[in-house]
Design an enzyme around this catalytic site. Structure first.
Site, PDB file in Angstrom:
ATOM      1  N   TYR A 143       1.428   7.090   0.359  1.00 19.98           N
ATOM      2  CA  TYR A 143       1.884   7.912  -0.760  1.00 19.98           C
ATOM      3  C   TYR A 143       2.217   7.093  -2.008  1.00 19.98           C
ATOM      4  O   TYR A 143       2.306   7.659  -3.095  1.00 19.98           O
ATOM      5  CB  TYR A 143       3.124   8.712  -0.361  1.00 19.98           C
ATOM      6  CG  TYR A 143       2.895   9.665   0.776  1.00 19.98           C
ATOM      7  CD1 TYR A 143       1.956  10.695   0.666  1.00 19.98           C
ATOM      8  CD2 TYR A 143       3.611   9.553   1.961  1.00 19.98           C
ATOM      9  CE1 TYR A 143       1.746  11.573   1.715  1.00 19.98           C
ATOM     10  CE2 TYR A 143       3.408  10.437   3.013  1.00 19.98           C
ATOM     11  CZ  TYR A 143       2.466  11.442   2.882  1.00 19.98           C
ATOM     12  OH  TYR A 143       2.262  12.313   3.913  1.00 19.98           O
ATOM     13  N   ARG A 194       6.729 -18.114   7.893  1.00 22.70           N
ATOM     14  CA  ARG A 194       7.181 -16.733   7.732  1.00 22.70           C
ATOM     15  C   ARG A 194       8.508 -16.593   6.991  1.00 22.70           C
ATOM     16  O   ARG A 194       8.647 -15.757   6.105  1.00 22.70           O
ATOM     17  CB  ARG A 194       7.314 -16.067   9.115  1.00 22.70           C
ATOM     18  CG  ARG A 194       6.015 -15.977   9.862  1.00 22.70           C
ATOM     19  CD  ARG A 194       6.182 -15.362  11.241  1.00 22.70           C
ATOM     20  NE  ARG A 194       6.516 -13.950  11.175  1.00 22.70           N
ATOM     21  CZ  ARG A 194       6.623 -13.174  12.247  1.00 22.70           C
ATOM     22  NH1 ARG A 194       6.445 -13.685  13.454  1.00 22.70           N
ATOM     23  NH2 ARG A 194       6.932 -11.899  12.129  1.00 22.70           N
ATOM     24  N   HIS A 199      -2.972 -12.208   6.187  1.00 23.13           N
ATOM     25  CA  HIS A 199      -1.697 -12.185   6.926  1.00 23.13           C
ATOM     26  C   HIS A 199      -1.900 -11.487   8.269  1.00 23.13           C
ATOM     27  O   HIS A 199      -1.864 -10.255   8.357  1.00 23.13           O
ATOM     28  CB  HIS A 199      -0.642 -11.459   6.097  1.00 23.13           C
ATOM     29  CG  HIS A 199       0.771 -11.809   6.476  1.00 23.13           C
ATOM     30  ND1 HIS A 199       1.304 -13.078   6.355  1.00 23.13           N
ATOM     31  CD2 HIS A 199       1.775 -11.047   6.995  1.00 23.13           C
ATOM     32  CE1 HIS A 199       2.555 -13.084   6.753  1.00 23.13           C
ATOM     33  NE2 HIS A 199       2.869 -11.865   7.155  1.00 23.13           N
TER      34      HIS A 199
END
Length: 826
Positions: free
Chosen positions: A131, A41, A87
């Site tokens: 968006y 990570r 993931h």
């Protein structure tokens, strides 16, 4: 029938239980967790410079076909694909990683082409993923180039449905180019971004010169190149970071000073340190201005737009722009970037130097080119094999057609072809599927041409695989192609280290008047607070000593001077002028106990700026009892905070005055009774600090030395003599003839009841001003030109109207300002 009786456990279950110490289990579990965070990570791989989440985002976009040439896709679509296939974490960290790859103020070369609100330098958050839209940037495709050619290893995804790459082929050193940051368990990484062209040049140089050192690589990589520009202060810190993998870089904003027609100045900030929050910085500056921590600012505006940063700091009329600039630098316009070049090497975290980082990338890129060449070679050999079969079929077209026509089915046709022409299975399969149109003479020519091309490609690939030199040549050529395509100008400048901003940098450079009292109260005031007055005036309040106290010292200095302060006890102290508290005219001052460790009854009697000192010069001192001595300046270099001895004094004697001489001067000693003597300084040999000195003047009983002046035959100045009752005169120094040391001297001024004893003597020029201060704190600034020039043995004129019970305590000279070039030309 239901039963409430519990099932009896199998007797063999207990035998399967493994006994483990809880300390060991906790230790191993924590190590497993830490390594999972480190490798899975938080830390980038040294080969492609990517963390797993970034690698998975780019690979998912590649698999989705969301390339630089495609239309944008909703970010939520990309995030969903990454989360569902590769993931297994929340959508928020995936989207945050995608957003950062699209921010041109975070990434030197953004890997994602974003459309919509992806945040700003002001710390504004990006719009929700539903968006915004995204697609791969062209340079990101270079990281994935040839991934389908078995150039890198693949492993199963988290649910074993799909395969994902362990690392990307990475056609350029992305770890250095875009940098990385992350916090793992017990370690962190913070790698700054760099200029693509510089990193590629250094990589090629290291390939050509494997024994190159960090200093050699820095001929190409000048330093980090932040997307927000700015300046890195000093090259030593950069070298340290590259040579050790760790370092601290000072990053400074880019700003200019502009003048407007009204005469006011403005500081315009156009580039910020990397990762600086612009809105928060502007807010902090405004707070500091309101709190008085930053003085001289009248307005603050953020005029930034899509074209870049522009923060305007308006200065007040008459404000010292350099001081405002230094105050901004100290608190707001400089930041520290801590370099920790930590990355995964073979799955293990390692701090790398610049050379080691490039070596690891070169090794990776060599492996990619080798595997790609092997893949392409296999493809080319397979194609050549098929073309060889096609050529054989074309050459024997009639027989091949007849053989296929006579066969019962396709399998029989293939068997016949293999038996007749020794075709392989692949060749036979291809021939039976050939169309009759491919047997034309034109098609035969194309096949032969392609066969030759394939054979040439095979030879090229075999040569690459057989030669490390040719393989490296391919690596270098491809790096040069990347540079030609994406290189741009450096944004961050490297500036020389002029030292950190100190308190001295924040003090305006100005002439000041320093006042000190018998009880060790001290202060400084700007000299321009005192307007010149006609001689004979009372002056204005310059200090307000408490009852029983009196002014003992006044001297002029520059706010940045380092001063040698000589006291009547024969001690010398070192003092920075700006360390003296600045206060108003009517203020008493502050105790000097934290500045000078003066004893009871110890007063400053002379001050020498160290800027005036040269190694071959001497400090020449005169004492109250008429002794004079010369000591070389180098003996005053190491002065303790408690001071050091400047002269050894007999009981009752005091140090009165000090001059800087160079062995070519005459010394003029003046006494309280109005006598003077002038003699060659060579008559006083150089001696150590602990020496008492020799007699300079034969004093009459009850007389004492008042002051000392150094002059020479070419000196056109006047000797200004000021008495305790405020009278004085000036006489050309040329009127004081040279005598032998330890004489009675000549009469300088009459010290009758009107004048009183001499307080001090100074060498002055016509354009100078003098500052006269009384024991009660009255101060007056008077042009020297107002004091008429008269001969020796005169009474003089009134300079300062001293009240009854008051007296002149001290006098100092404000030298005339040097004429500008324009004035001197006139």
């Amino acid at each position: 029938m239901s039963s409430d009786v519990p099932d009896v456990p199998d007797e063999n279950v207990a035998a399967d239980v493994e006994h483990v110490r809880i300390e060991d289990e906790m230790e191993q579990s924590y190590i497993d967790y830490a390594m999972s965070v480190i490798a899975g990570r938080a830390l980038p791989d040294v080969r492609d410079g990517l963390k797993p989440v970034h690698r998975r985002i780019l690979y998912a976009m590649h698999e989705m076909g969301v390339s630089s040439g495609s239309s944008h896709r909703k970010s939520s679509s990309v995030v969903g694909e990454v989360m569902g296939d590769y993931h297994p974490h929340g959508d928020s960290p995936i989207y945050n990683a995608l957003v950062r790859m699209a921010q041109d103020f975070s990434m030197r070369y953004p890997l994602v082409d974003g459309q919509g609100n992806f945040g700003s330098m002001d710390g504004d958050p990006p719009a929700a993923m539903r968006y915004t839209e995204a697609r791969m940037a062209p340079i990101a495709e270079e990281l994935l180039e040839d991934i389908e050619k078995d150039t890198v290893g693949f492993t199963s995804n988290y649910d074993d449905r799909l395969q994902e790459p362990d690392v990307l082929p990475s056609a350029f050193p992305n770890l250095l180019v875009n940098g990385s940051s992350g916090i793992a368990v017990g370690m962190s990484t913070n790698i700054p971004p760099h200029n693509l062209g510089e990193v590629i040049d250094a990589t090629i140089h290291l390939i050509d010169t494997p024994d190159a050192e960090v200093a050699d690589l820095m001929e190409h990589v000048k330093g980090p190149d932040f997307p927000t520009g700015g300046n890195i202060v000093g090259k030593d810190a950069i070298y340290s970071a590259y040579a050790t993998g760790r370092g601290r870089l000072t990053v400074r904003a880019e700003f200019d000073v502009e003048e407007n027609p009204s005469g006011k100045s403005r500081i315009v900030i156009t580039e910020l340190p990397y990762q600086e929050n612009k809105a928060r910085m502007v807010e902090r500056i405004a707070d500091n201005v309101n709190e008085g921590k930053i003085e001289g600012v009248s307005d603050l505006r953020d005029e930034s737009d899509r074209n870049g940063v522009r923060v305007v700091v308006e200065c007040k009329r008459g404000a010292n722009v350099d001081v405002v600039k230094n105050q901004l630098l100290e608190h707001h316009l400089e930041s520290t970037f801590g370099v920790i070049n930590l990355a995964l090497v073979d799955g293990q975290p390692k701090v790398l130097t610049l050379k080691e980082t490039l070596q690891e990338y070169i090794q990776h890129r060599r492996e990619v080119v080798r595997r790609r060449s092997e893949f392409d070679l296999q493809e080319a050999e397979d194609r050549a094999h098929i073309l060889d079969g096609r050529l054989t079929a074309v050459e024997n077209a009639e027989e091949v057609v007849e053989l296929i026509q006579d066969a019962e089915d396709r399998d029989a046709a293939k068997a016949a072809l293999k038996e007749r022409y020794e075709f392989s299975e692949a060749q036979a399969e291809h021939v039976v599927r050939m169309q009759l149109g491919s047997l034309t003479s034109a098609e035969v020519g194309e096949i032969e041409a392609e066969y030759e091309d394939v054979q040439a490609e095979i030879e090229r690939l075999e040569a690459i695989l057989a030669s490390e030199e040719k393989l490296d040549a391919v690596v270098k050529d491809e790096l040069r192609e990347i540079k030609d395509e994406y290189d741009d100008d450096r944004r961050t400048s490297i500036v020389e280290d002029a030292g950190t901003v100190t308190r001295e940098d924040l003090i305006p450079e100005e002439d000041v008047v320093v006042v000190m009292t018998a009880e060790d109260y001290i202060k400084r005031m700007p000299a321009d607070q005192f307007d010149p007055q006609n001689r004979g005036g009372k002056g204005i309040i310059g200090s307000d000593p408490k009852e029983g106290d009196r002014v003992t010292t006044v001297f002029q200095a520059h706010s940045h001077d380092l001063l040698l302060c000589f006291t009547n006890h024969g001690q010398v102290y070192k003092l920075k002028t700006y360390e003296i508290p600045e206060m108003s005219r009517t203020a008493r001052g502050k105790s000097a106990v934290n500045l000078l460790d003066l004893s009871d009854g110890e007063d400053i009697t002379a001050v020498v700026p160290t800027d005036d000192l040269e190694p071959d010069e001497c400090i020449t001192m005169a004492t109250r009892d008429g002794y004079v001595k010369r000591t070389c300046c180098d003996q005053f270099e190491n002065i303790l905070s408690t001071g050091i001895r400047a002269a050894k004094l007999e009981d009752g004697d005091e140090l009165v005055d000090v001059e800087v001489t160079d062995g070519t001067k005459d010394l003029v000693i003046a006494t309280e009774d109005g006598m003077t003597i002038r003699f060659d300084e060579d008559e006083v040999r150089q001696m150590g600090r602990s020496a008492r000195g020799v007699r300079g003047i034969d004093l009459r009983e009850g007389d004492h030395v008042a002051g000392l002046v150094a002059t020479d035959d070419a000196d056109e100045r006047d000797l200004l003599t000021v008495t305790r009752n405020g009278y004085g005169k000036r006489t050309p120094l040329s009127e004081y003839r040279r005598q032998s040391r330890y004489g009675k001297g000549l009469i300088d001024i009459k010290t009758d009841e009107r004048n009183g004893p001499v307080t001090d003597v100074k060498a002055v020029e016509e354009d100078d001003h003098i500052v006269v201060m009384s024991a009660s704190g009255q101060i007056m600034r008077c042009p020297v030109a107002d004091i008429s020039t008269v001969g020796r043995n005169t009474k003089g004129v009134v300079i300062m109207d001293v009240d009854e019970g008051d007296s002149v305590a001290c006098v100092d000279v404000l030298p005339a300002e040097p004429a500008s070039e324009d004035e001197s030309d006139e």
